[in-house]
Write a protein that holds these residues in place. Structure first.
Motif, PDB file in Angstrom:
ATOM      1  N   ASP A 194       0.807  -1.224   0.000  1.00 48.95           N
ATOM      2  CA  ASP A 194       0.000   0.000   0.000  1.00 48.95           C
ATOM      3  C   ASP A 194       0.841   1.275   0.000  1.00 48.95           C
ATOM      4  N   ARG A 195       2.168   1.142   0.016  1.00 50.99           N
ATOM      5  CA  ARG A 195       3.020   2.341  -0.001  1.00 50.99           C
ATOM      6  C   ARG A 195       3.954   2.389  -1.216  1.00 50.99           C
ATOM      7  N   GLY A 196       3.703   1.493  -2.154  1.00 54.65           N
ATOM      8  CA  GLY A 196       4.561   1.424  -3.339  1.00 54.65           C
ATOM      9  C   GLY A 196       4.563   2.718  -4.139  1.00 54.65           C
ATOM     10  N   HIS A 197       3.455   3.459  -4.063  1.00 51.19           N
ATOM     11  CA  HIS A 197       3.350   4.691  -4.855  1.00 51.19           C
ATOM     12  C   HIS A 197       4.048   5.880  -4.196  1.00 51.19           C
ATOM     13  N   SER A 198       4.395   5.725  -2.905  1.00 50.86           N
ATOM     14  CA  SER A 198       5.011   6.862  -2.190  1.00 50.86           C
ATOM     15  C   SER A 198       6.474   7.013  -2.582  1.00 50.86           C
ATOM     16  N   LYS A 199       6.926   8.267  -2.533  1.00 52.94           N
ATOM     17  CA  LYS A 199       8.323   8.521  -2.895  1.00 52.94           C
ATOM     18  C   LYS A 199       9.250   7.890  -1.864  1.00 52.94           C
ATOM     19  N   PHE A 200      10.376   7.409  -2.332  1.00 52.18           N
ATOM     20  CA  PHE A 200      11.333   6.729  -1.454  1.00 52.18           C
ATOM     21  C   PHE A 200      11.767   7.648  -0.311  1.00 52.18           C
ATOM     22  N   LYS A 201      11.874   8.956  -0.597  1.00 54.23           N
ATOM     23  CA  LYS A 201      12.364   9.871   0.435  1.00 54.23           C
ATOM     24  C   LYS A 201      11.382  10.014   1.600  1.00 54.23           C
ATOM     25  N   THR A 202      10.143   9.569   1.397  1.00 53.03           N
ATOM     26  CA  THR A 202       9.165   9.675   2.485  1.00 53.03           C
ATOM     27  C   THR A 202       9.133   8.394   3.341  1.00 53.03           C
ATOM     28  N   TYR A 203       9.915   7.398   2.970  1.00 53.54           N
ATOM     29  CA  TYR A 203       9.889   6.112   3.681  1.00 53.54           C
ATOM     30  C   TYR A 203      10.636   6.203   5.019  1.00 53.54           C
ATOM     31  N   SER A 204      10.178   5.415   5.975  1.00 52.35           N
ATOM     32  CA  SER A 204      10.920   5.269   7.228  1.00 52.35           C
ATOM     33  C   SER A 204      12.102   4.344   6.960  1.00 52.35           C
ATOM     34  N   LEU A 205      13.020   4.274   7.929  1.00 55.59           N
ATOM     35  CA  LEU A 205      14.198   3.419   7.742  1.00 55.59           C
ATOM     36  C   LEU A 205      13.790   1.963   7.505  1.00 55.59           C
ATOM     37  N   GLY A 206      12.802   1.528   8.269  1.00 54.40           N
ATOM     38  CA  GLY A 206      12.329   0.149   8.123  1.00 54.40           C
ATOM     39  C   GLY A 206      11.741  -0.103   6.739  1.00 54.40           C
ATOM     40  N   MET A 207      10.985   0.883   6.226  1.00 53.33           N
ATOM     41  CA  MET A 207      10.384   0.727   4.890  1.00 53.33           C
ATOM     42  C   MET A 207      11.460   0.712   3.810  1.00 53.33           C
TER      43      MET A 207
END
Lengths: 302, 262
Positions: free
Chosen positions: A123-136
């Motif tokens: 469900d987060r594949g569309h989000s930009k990588f820079k918005t990911y947490s370290l775990g993601m």
């Protein structure tokens, strides 16, 4: 074809005057989960980089999936890797980042969506990588490593930044992959995790291989420890002297004394302590954990 | 090779890069072309105090005048894009991912070059289209007769100018790529590239005039102009090719042999 996923022969890498890896010789059998451990700067990442063809050895050689590392193009299509943490394009989404790698490796785009779901980023594949947490970010790195459906998976600290449930998921994932025949070569500082999953172990210290073999062999060869806790902490030093007089080294950890010695020696220690007027609140013989063995072998203090 | 090009195009397609670059190209081309027509009656209305009149623009050259004016800026834009797209692989640490999935470093390098050439082609085509559209739109107000713009020789001139600007733009871009591979940092490579082509190259050309014939910036600019009486087109093309092939050869060897340690 032999039954080895990785085999190194006198593999050496020298940076200036420093030997990052010194005549390393080890083998990783096919289909195993192999832990790759060593203190920071011991040469783990250098070894991984050489195995992936990113840097050239100063001398020696190695084979990966039966192919010499001088020809990485012959084996890398069958290898998945997460090296030194996840590195992706910040402005692209997780999905787009994987698609770049899928395009490059010639893998289907459908595989990207499957993997995103598999690593819990559906469900987060569309989000930009820079918005990911370290775990993601770490999960995306693992998804990228799984992209080629690899025969050999090389993971450098895959559980960095993951919460306990994430760590458990990765542990299960690695077990499933190994059960299906994938060889997993994983470096980690979470030695308790490796103890649970790694049947094979390669240990480095200052660029030298100090152990390569079955985890069980390492742990069973390690000297057992008798842990004694006197009723009064002031008796710890006297208890240590008793152990030393009997030829056993010891060290105080908290309110306990950890003495190197076989389990059969525990009743002897109990009797000697009693005769010296020391009451023991508890005494137990344990086999050292991988972490304790690691510290022992790498001479690192906790 | 096709797979590398597709992967690189996917990166170049990202909206922050493609839209902002193409919007800048559109705005700059539109502005430069509009200014030429807007100031047509001013005594000094074009670069370096020259004057261009409505009569000049009524000739075939009117069709490509605005487009040629922005050629240098297209080149600088290409330099920045090529440099950042190359150097960022080091700063993001993504080069190691690319090399694990495509171990042939030469394929990576060539794929990057071809995909960026495609990006440059889109950029130059857009600039040409915008410039021609603005020129036609402004010709009425500026009382410029456009009859000669639709002749076959005008179209040939447009074709030649397009090819020259394209060569020059890709040339600047390749310089950016070379700098990106050498310095492995987008900021350093862009700063050095822009500093050289905007300032140092021109300083040498002005104060050491004999060096102008051998400076990369002067020659690339001359290629986009189609040559001048002082410096022939062929000379500039050969000198530019010498720099580009030499530079690319050196960085290709470095890229192939250098350890990827970050």
């Amino acid at each position: 074809m032999n039954n080895l996923a990785i085999s190194t022969k006198e593999l050496t890498k020298i940076y200036g005057e420093r030997k990052a890896l010194n005549h390393a010789v080890f083998e990783v059998p096919m289909g195993t989960i192999c832990g790759f451990v060593g203190p920071n700067g011991s040469g783990k990442t250098t070894t991984i980089r050489m195995l992936l063809g990113l840097i050239s050895p100063s001398s020696g050689t190695a084979t990966v999936l039966d192919e010499n590392i001088t020809h990485p193009e012959k084996y890398l299509p069958k290898v998945g890797a997460l090296i030194e943490g996840p590195a992706f394009y910040p402005a692209l989404s997780g999905r787009e980042n994987l698609r770049v790698l899928a395009d490059l490796g010639g893998y289907s785009v459908e595989r990207v969506d499957e993997l995103l779901v598999q690593v819990g980023l559906g469900d987060r594949g569309h989000s930009k990588f820079k918005t990911y947490s370290l775990g993601m970010k770490q999960r995306l790195g693992i998804a990228a490593a799984l992209l080629p459906n690899p025969q050999l998976l090389i993971l450098d600290e895959p559980t960095n930044g993951l919460d306990p449930s994430g760590i458990q998921e990765i542990r299960e994932l690695l077990r499933t992959l190994a059960a299906s025949g994938t060889t997993v070569f994983v470096s980690s500082h979470l030695l308790s995790e490796l103890e649970m999953i790694a049947e094979y172990l390669v240990m480095l210290r200052e660029g030298n291989v100090i152990f390569a073999g079955h985890t069980e062999d390492l742990l069973s060869a390690a000297q057992p420890i008798v842990i004694a806790k006197p009723e009064h902490a002031k008796d710890l030093d006297r208890l240590a002297e008793i152990a030393k007089a009997s030829g056993h080294d010891s060290r105080v950890i908290g309110e306990e004394l950890h003495i190197k010695g076989p389990a059969e020696w525990s009743p002897v220690l109990n009797r000697m302590a009693f005769e010296a007027g020391i009451t023991l609140a508890s005494i137990a013989a344990i086999r050292p954990t991988l972490e304790e063995t690691f510290f022992e072998m790498t001479e690192e203090k906790k | 090779m096709i797979r590398v090009i597709l992967a690189e195009l996917r990166k170049l397609k990202r909206r922050t890069l493609s839209l902002s670059t193409l919007a800048s190209v559109t705005a700059l081309t539109g502005l430069f072309t509009w200014l030429v027509y807007f100031r047509i009656n001013e005594p000094e209305n074009t670069r370096r105090g020259e004057h261009i009149s409505a009569a000049d623009l009524s000739g075939q050259v009117g069709l490509v005048y605005g487009f040629k004016l922005v050629a240098f800026l297209l080149g600088i834009t290409a330099l920045c894009v090529f440099a950042s797209q190359t150097a960022q692989e080091y700063t993001f640490g993504t080069l190691r991912n690319l090399l694990v999935r495509q171990p042939s470093r030469m394929k990576i390098l060539l794929g990057k070059l071809i995909s960026m050439k495609i990006f440059a082609l889109v950029m130059v085509s857009l600039s040409a289209a915008i410039s021609i559209a603005v020129s036609y739109a402004m010709s009425g107000t500026a009382k410029v007769d456009t009859t000669d713009w639709s002749t076959s020789s005008a179209y040939q001139l447009l074709g030649r100018t397009f090819v020259n600007v394209m060569i020059s733009t890709v040339g600047y871009g390749i310089f950016g790529m070379i700098l990106g591979l050498l310095f492995r940092s987008p900021i350093s490579s862009i700063a050095i590239g822009v500093l050289w082509f905007l300032i140092i190259d021109n300083l040498f050309a002005n104060f050491l005039t004999s060096s102008a014939k051998w400076l990369p910036g002067q020659n690339l600019f001359n290629v986009s102009e189609g040559g001048t009486p002082i410096m022939s087109y062929q000379h500039s093309l050969i000198v530019s090719l010498f720099y580009l092939v030499g530079g690319l050869g050196i960085v290709a060897i470095l890229f192939k042999r250098r350890d990827v340690a970050n």
